[in-house]
Design an enzyme around this catalytic site. Structure first.
Site, short mmCIF file in Angstrom:
data_model
loop_
_atom_site.label_atom_id
_atom_site.label_comp_id
_atom_site.label_asym_id
_atom_site.label_seq_id
_atom_site.Cartn_x
_atom_site.Cartn_y
_atom_site.Cartn_z
N LYS A 73 127.97 101.55 -40.91
CA LYS A 73 127.88 102.33 -42.15
C LYS A 73 126.44 102.70 -42.52
O LYS A 73 126.19 103.77 -43.05
CB LYS A 73 128.57 101.59 -43.29
CG LYS A 73 130.08 101.51 -43.08
CD LYS A 73 130.78 100.90 -44.27
CE LYS A 73 132.29 100.95 -44.05
NZ LYS A 73 133.04 100.59 -45.25
N ASP A 109 135.16 105.30 -50.64
CA ASP A 109 135.82 104.08 -51.13
C ASP A 109 135.97 104.10 -52.66
O ASP A 109 137.04 103.79 -53.20
CB ASP A 109 135.04 102.83 -50.72
CG ASP A 109 135.36 102.40 -49.29
OD1 ASP A 109 136.42 102.78 -48.78
OD2 ASP A 109 134.54 101.68 -48.70
#
Ligand code: NAP
Length: 290
Positions: A73, A109
């Site tokens: 990430k 998210d």
């Protein structure tokens, strides 16, 4: 049955290591099939340290989009030409899209959790008090999203340093969004578990509850009637925290909604279509009703 991929088929995928367990191929391929799109989604097992190369290869290979999971990430964020505000603040990208030769990093998210709250519980977090348990990757995305929407967030975490860092991100997100829509200015501060008593929304973003025998992340006596308690865990579907919260009269949500809606956000960014969330949930044996 969809026809096999051809020379026209557009390609998306997920990079991670490990990645073979990922639900993302089943979720996205179900969505492509449901909408009869000539797209396919595959899992790329990319070794640690090489996530940036994989992202850079999107432009030359014409890959339309990538989901990004651990451990890439941060490397993915560094490899992008441009980052969304949430991805830039978090320094973490979970979705990459291509606009011609430009590679744009996103983090879906937080948006996934907000959609879950809105659609499944009818909650707009603006002006509400939210307590987030945890300060890891998922917690930080949730804290930033809630503060940017005008919630006042209390971060409760085992290690105080991580709590301070996560609260600082949330405070920045709240300040940056201030005045954008006339909504209340979101804030984020560090607190203790007693903050749960006064919360409108409680989010468990620790792994406590995934494994049988785990202790509860908070004393369930702190939870009360009228609160919304979200556990980001989706397997098991009913954690002990959610059981206790339901008994106390709280509205409960598990992590299925966040999982599906963050994937749905990615699907829409890549294809321009609304994602068929029910078909995606069915493909992985999850119940969107929680
Ligand atoms: P992470 O980055 O490793 O962070 C874990 C957090 O939990 C840290 O703040 C850690 O505290 C705390 N923690 C861990 N073990 C603990 C314990 N025994 N007691 C108290 N606190 C503890 O993990 P993550 O990626 O954020 O994931 C957290 C949870 O969210 C997992 O259950 C994951 O499955 C779930 N999740 C769900 C979704 C979804 O779409 N539904 C998406 C992402 C993650 P310290 O800072 O003190 O170490």
């Amino acid at each position: 049955m969809r026809p096999p991929p051809s020379g026209e088929t557009r390609v998306a995928g997920v990079i991670g290591d490990p990645v073979r367990h990922s639900l993302s191929p089943a979720l996205h391929n179900a969505a492509f099939a449901e909408l009869r799109l000539d797209w396919t989604y595959v899992a790329f097992e990319v070794p640690v340290g090489r996530g940036g190369e994989a992202v850079a290869a999107m432009a030359v290979l014409g890959i339309e989009g990538l989901s990004v999971t651990m451990p890439h990430k941060r490397d993915a964020a560094e490899a992008c030409d441009e980052l969304s505000p949430a991805a830039a603040l978090l320094g973490a990208v979970n979705c990459v899209r291509r606009d011609g030769d430009r590679i744009i990093g996103e983090n879906t998210d937080g948006a996934g959790l907000l959609r879950s709250l809105r659609i499944q519980a009818g909650v707009d977090p603006a002006g509400l008090h939210a307590v987030v348990l945890g300060a890891g990757g998922a917690a930080r995305a949730v804290i930033v999203a809630l503060a940017a929407e005008g919630a006042s967030v209390t971060v409760v975490n085992r290690s105080p340093e991580a709590a301070e860092r996560a609260a600082a991100l949330g405070a920045s997100a709240g300040a940056a969004a201030a005045g954008a829509s006339g909504a209340p200015v979101g804030t984020a501060t560090v607190g203790g578990p007693r903050a749960v008593r006064d919360a409108d929304v409680v989010v468990n973003a620790t792994p406590l509850g995934m494994t049988r025998g785990d202790p509860l992340p908070i004393d369930p006596a702190l939870v009360r009637d009228g609160q919304i308690v979200v556990d980001l865990i989706y397997r098991p579907e009913r954690t002990p925290l959610l059981e206790a919260a339901a008994q106390a009269g709280a509205t409960t949500l598990n992590g299925t909604g966040m999982l599906l809606y963050q994937a749905a956000e990615q699907f829409s960014m890549w294809t321009g279509h609304d994602a068929p969330v029910d078909a995606m949930a069915a493909a992985v044996g999850l119940d969107i009703a929680g």
